[in-house]
Design a protein around this motif. Sequence first.
Motif, mmCIF file in Angstrom:
data_model
loop_
_atom_site.group_PDB
_atom_site.id
_atom_site.type_symbol
_atom_site.label_atom_id
_atom_site.label_comp_id
_atom_site.label_asym_id
_atom_site.label_seq_id
_atom_site.Cartn_x
_atom_site.Cartn_y
_atom_site.Cartn_z
ATOM 1 N N VAL A 137 -30.287 -15.222 -14.357
ATOM 2 C CA VAL A 137 -29.932 -13.915 -14.765
ATOM 3 C C VAL A 137 -31.391 -13.286 -15.087
ATOM 4 O O VAL A 137 -32.084 -13.664 -15.712
ATOM 5 C CB VAL A 137 -29.289 -14.224 -16.177
ATOM 6 N N LEU A 138 -31.320 -12.187 -14.473
ATOM 7 C CA LEU A 138 -32.334 -11.157 -14.887
ATOM 8 C C LEU A 138 -31.599 -10.064 -15.095
ATOM 9 O O LEU A 138 -31.300 -9.176 -14.245
ATOM 10 C CB LEU A 138 -33.361 -10.939 -13.611
ATOM 11 N N ALA A 139 -31.743 -9.305 -16.272
ATOM 12 C CA ALA A 139 -30.936 -8.152 -16.386
ATOM 13 C C ALA A 139 -31.722 -7.192 -17.853
ATOM 14 O O ALA A 139 -32.404 -7.927 -18.583
ATOM 15 C CB ALA A 139 -29.818 -8.149 -16.984
ATOM 16 N N PRO A 140 -31.800 -5.905 -17.511
ATOM 17 C CA PRO A 140 -32.660 -4.997 -18.433
ATOM 18 C C PRO A 140 -31.537 -5.129 -19.719
ATOM 19 O O PRO A 140 -30.551 -5.150 -19.773
ATOM 20 C CB PRO A 140 -32.550 -3.694 -17.849
ATOM 21 N N LEU A 141 -32.126 -4.807 -20.835
ATOM 22 C CA LEU A 141 -31.639 -4.785 -22.442
ATOM 23 C C LEU A 141 -31.862 -3.356 -22.710
ATOM 24 O O LEU A 141 -32.903 -2.887 -23.247
ATOM 25 C CB LEU A 141 -32.357 -5.647 -23.299
ATOM 26 N N PRO A 142 -30.592 -2.563 -22.666
ATOM 27 C CA PRO A 142 -30.677 -1.208 -23.087
ATOM 28 C C PRO A 142 -31.085 -1.198 -24.558
ATOM 29 O O PRO A 142 -30.821 -2.181 -25.327
ATOM 30 C CB PRO A 142 -29.506 -0.666 -22.594
ATOM 31 N N GLY A 143 -31.562 0.033 -25.176
ATOM 32 C CA GLY A 143 -31.377 0.197 -26.648
ATOM 33 C C GLY A 143 -32.873 0.144 -27.133
ATOM 34 O O GLY A 143 -33.868 -0.315 -26.407
ATOM 35 N N ASP A 144 -32.881 0.483 -28.437
ATOM 36 C CA ASP A 144 -34.357 0.455 -29.109
ATOM 37 C C ASP A 144 -34.607 -0.755 -30.145
ATOM 38 O O ASP A 144 -35.023 -0.388 -31.275
ATOM 39 C CB ASP A 144 -34.570 2.098 -29.910
ATOM 40 N N PHE A 145 -34.155 -1.742 -29.726
ATOM 41 C CA PHE A 145 -34.023 -2.769 -30.652
ATOM 42 C C PHE A 145 -35.631 -3.504 -30.956
ATOM 43 O O PHE A 145 -35.690 -4.212 -31.986
ATOM 44 C CB PHE A 145 -33.121 -3.877 -30.172
ATOM 45 N N LEU A 146 -36.435 -3.488 -29.893
ATOM 46 C CA LEU A 146 -37.621 -4.233 -29.962
ATOM 47 C C LEU A 146 -39.132 -3.063 -30.076
ATOM 48 O O LEU A 146 -38.611 -1.903 -29.291
ATOM 49 C CB LEU A 146 -37.771 -4.962 -28.809
ATOM 50 N N TYR A 147 -39.727 -3.602 -30.581
ATOM 51 C CA TYR A 147 -41.063 -2.720 -30.705
ATOM 52 C C TYR A 147 -42.330 -3.320 -30.684
ATOM 53 O O TYR A 147 -42.150 -4.597 -31.095
ATOM 54 C CB TYR A 147 -40.922 -1.637 -31.481
ATOM 55 N N ASN A 148 -43.529 -3.022 -30.036
ATOM 56 C CA ASN A 148 -44.600 -3.712 -30.084
ATOM 57 C C ASN A 148 -45.409 -3.703 -31.384
ATOM 58 O O ASN A 148 -46.003 -2.596 -31.814
ATOM 59 C CB ASN A 148 -45.614 -3.714 -29.178
ATOM 60 N N ARG A 149 -45.233 -4.511 -32.478
ATOM 61 C CA ARG A 149 -45.975 -4.151 -33.875
ATOM 62 C C ARG A 149 -47.394 -4.161 -33.719
ATOM 63 O O ARG A 149 -47.981 -3.701 -35.005
ATOM 64 C CB ARG A 149 -45.585 -5.335 -34.654
ATOM 65 N N ALA A 232 -25.752 -6.062 -33.235
ATOM 66 C CA ALA A 232 -25.755 -5.228 -32.058
ATOM 67 C C ALA A 232 -26.767 -5.540 -30.978
ATOM 68 O O ALA A 232 -26.232 -5.550 -29.660
ATOM 69 C CB ALA A 232 -26.114 -3.580 -32.471
ATOM 70 N N PHE A 233 -28.046 -5.943 -31.362
ATOM 71 C CA PHE A 233 -28.727 -6.440 -30.428
ATOM 72 C C PHE A 233 -28.295 -7.964 -29.619
ATOM 73 O O PHE A 233 -28.404 -8.011 -28.608
ATOM 74 C CB PHE A 233 -30.181 -6.979 -31.011
ATOM 75 N N ALA A 234 -27.400 -8.735 -30.400
ATOM 76 C CA ALA A 234 -26.982 -9.898 -29.759
ATOM 77 C C ALA A 234 -25.868 -9.577 -29.118
ATOM 78 O O ALA A 234 -25.761 -10.229 -27.829
ATOM 79 C CB ALA A 234 -26.347 -10.729 -30.823
ATOM 80 N N GLN A 235 -25.190 -8.507 -29.382
ATOM 81 C CA GLN A 235 -23.950 -8.022 -28.384
ATOM 82 C C GLN A 235 -24.652 -7.490 -27.194
ATOM 83 O O GLN A 235 -24.284 -7.874 -26.253
ATOM 84 C CB GLN A 235 -23.276 -7.072 -29.228
ATOM 85 N N THR A 236 -25.617 -6.829 -27.121
ATOM 86 C CA THR A 236 -26.538 -6.405 -26.020
ATOM 87 C C THR A 236 -26.923 -7.416 -25.142
ATOM 88 O O THR A 236 -26.614 -7.237 -23.921
ATOM 89 C CB THR A 236 -27.669 -5.343 -26.391
ATOM 90 N N VAL A 237 -27.508 -8.493 -25.511
ATOM 91 C CA VAL A 237 -28.176 -9.640 -24.932
ATOM 92 C C VAL A 237 -26.655 -10.415 -24.076
ATOM 93 O O VAL A 237 -26.926 -10.588 -23.059
ATOM 94 C CB VAL A 237 -28.595 -10.585 -25.726
ATOM 95 N N CYS A 238 -25.873 -10.502 -24.841
ATOM 96 C CA CYS A 238 -24.648 -11.267 -24.601
ATOM 97 C C CYS A 238 -23.894 -10.390 -23.365
ATOM 98 O O CYS A 238 -23.587 -11.140 -22.136
ATOM 99 C CB CYS A 238 -23.492 -11.593 -25.430
ATOM 100 N N ASP A 242 -23.408 -11.525 -18.968
ATOM 101 C CA ASP A 242 -22.204 -11.431 -18.635
ATOM 102 C C ASP A 242 -22.137 -10.809 -17.266
ATOM 103 O O ASP A 242 -21.139 -10.835 -16.339
ATOM 104 C CB ASP A 242 -20.972 -10.881 -19.583
ATOM 105 N N ASP A 243 -23.321 -9.833 -16.985
ATOM 106 C CA ASP A 243 -23.353 -9.097 -15.932
ATOM 107 C C ASP A 243 -23.466 -10.023 -14.675
ATOM 108 O O ASP A 243 -23.382 -9.414 -13.416
ATOM 109 C CB ASP A 243 -24.445 -8.037 -15.953
ATOM 110 N N GLY A 244 -23.697 -11.286 -14.972
ATOM 111 C CA GLY A 244 -23.602 -12.246 -13.399
ATOM 112 C C GLY A 244 -25.264 -12.387 -13.252
ATOM 113 O O GLY A 244 -26.381 -11.625 -13.633
ATOM 114 N N GLY A 245 -25.524 -13.228 -12.093
ATOM 115 C CA GLY A 245 -26.756 -13.757 -11.786
ATOM 116 C C GLY A 245 -26.677 -13.808 -10.323
ATOM 117 O O GLY A 245 -25.931 -13.735 -9.390
ATOM 118 N N ARG A 246 -27.997 -14.345 -9.977
ATOM 119 C CA ARG A 246 -28.230 -14.867 -8.497
ATOM 120 C C ARG A 246 -28.030 -16.211 -8.081
ATOM 121 O O ARG A 246 -28.757 -16.997 -9.103
ATOM 122 C CB ARG A 246 -29.809 -14.487 -8.092
#
Length: 406
Positions: A137-149, A232-238, A242-246
């Motif tokens: 599984v390799l998929a982008p995570l949309p949203g602004d949940f993470l930042y470089n502190r 919301a972040f957990a939902q995004t990850v899951c 679910d989008d599937g993989g190679r």
Amino acid sequence: MLAGYGLCELTPPLGVELAGYGYYLKREAREVLDPLYARAVMLEADGVRALILSCDLLGLSREVCGPVVEHATNALGCREDAVILVSVHTHTGPAVKYHEGCGEVDASYVSRLADLLCQAADASMRDLSPVTSLESVLAPLPGDFLYNRADPDGPVDRMLRGFCIRRQAAAPIAMLNTACHGVFRRRIAKISADFPGAIARRMSARGFLPIYLNGLCGDIDPYRPSDQRMEAFAQTVCDAFDDGGRPLALTLKSGTFFFTLQMQSVTMEEIQQAAAEAVRRAGSPDAPAARVALKWKDAMLSARPKPQEDVRIRYWLLGGVPVLALPFEGFTEIGVLVRRIAGRQDALVLGCAEELLGYLPTRGDIQRGAYAALESTFLYKRLPVLPGEAERLGGELGAALERILT
């Protein structure tokens, strides 16, 4: 290929001091928001039996890891270089190894911990079932949940990586990897696995047996953390999973990379000066940060640490996809280098493996004299690393992987 899944609860008793968020806080647990677990996945293929075990803890110690690796090799038949132990780095769990001022270790709890991890490993052995398919599984995570502190302009890895292991007449296993500090819950006196627990709950509800593997989270925090944002972040990850993989071949290899980390060589006078400067900045020898620095000074003067540190990094090639486990709160740039040089954007580069040794900051962070570069070494009772060592590690690991893969 065979695959098995095991689970064992690690929730400590109420009253235990929680780890992280500052010095000498006496943040004793008053409530359990969600249980803590050890989750294990065992694989067997190509004559190799391998174990990966993820703990809902800040980090592990050598005293805990040793018996678990020994049990996995002697009792369960795993190759030693195929045993990977990691922690999710939650800051709402108990301390296992004492980091000065950041949570007292409950000796009774820690004395039972290795046995609990072995129970999770045993359960994964009993659950071994034939694998019908393996997907990367390799998929982008949309949203602004993470930042470089550490650096507002620094890299942020907004990708989900992992594996979906489907089995004959048994529930599928989901191995998920992103990179973030476990601090969505913020500084509360309650026990929680933080966002890895939320991911596990959601994946379980979808019919998967989940194991979360945290990445190099040393410079990555949740942006605007809250319980709602965590869910919301957990939902995004899951959803991304679910989008599937190679599809991958059912193959498994393992090994170990060795690396000698170069630390700053300091004299007794320089150690005393560094502690004195920390006291000056703190304003008083009794200030929490000053107390930590003075404890570091005493430890350095008595131990006389060497300016080199040998590091062991275990790896898998699962279906040809690399999985590496580093014993640091490493910075994102390390993973960027590994993947770019090896030519594998799907590679899982995990942090907080085995005994957690501390931060591994980049050259820029060291030049800024930031927390990870200097102050954090006080609580871990280590010498600061030389500038460029994080980049050198990433480069050497990437080159080593490239040689193996070609």
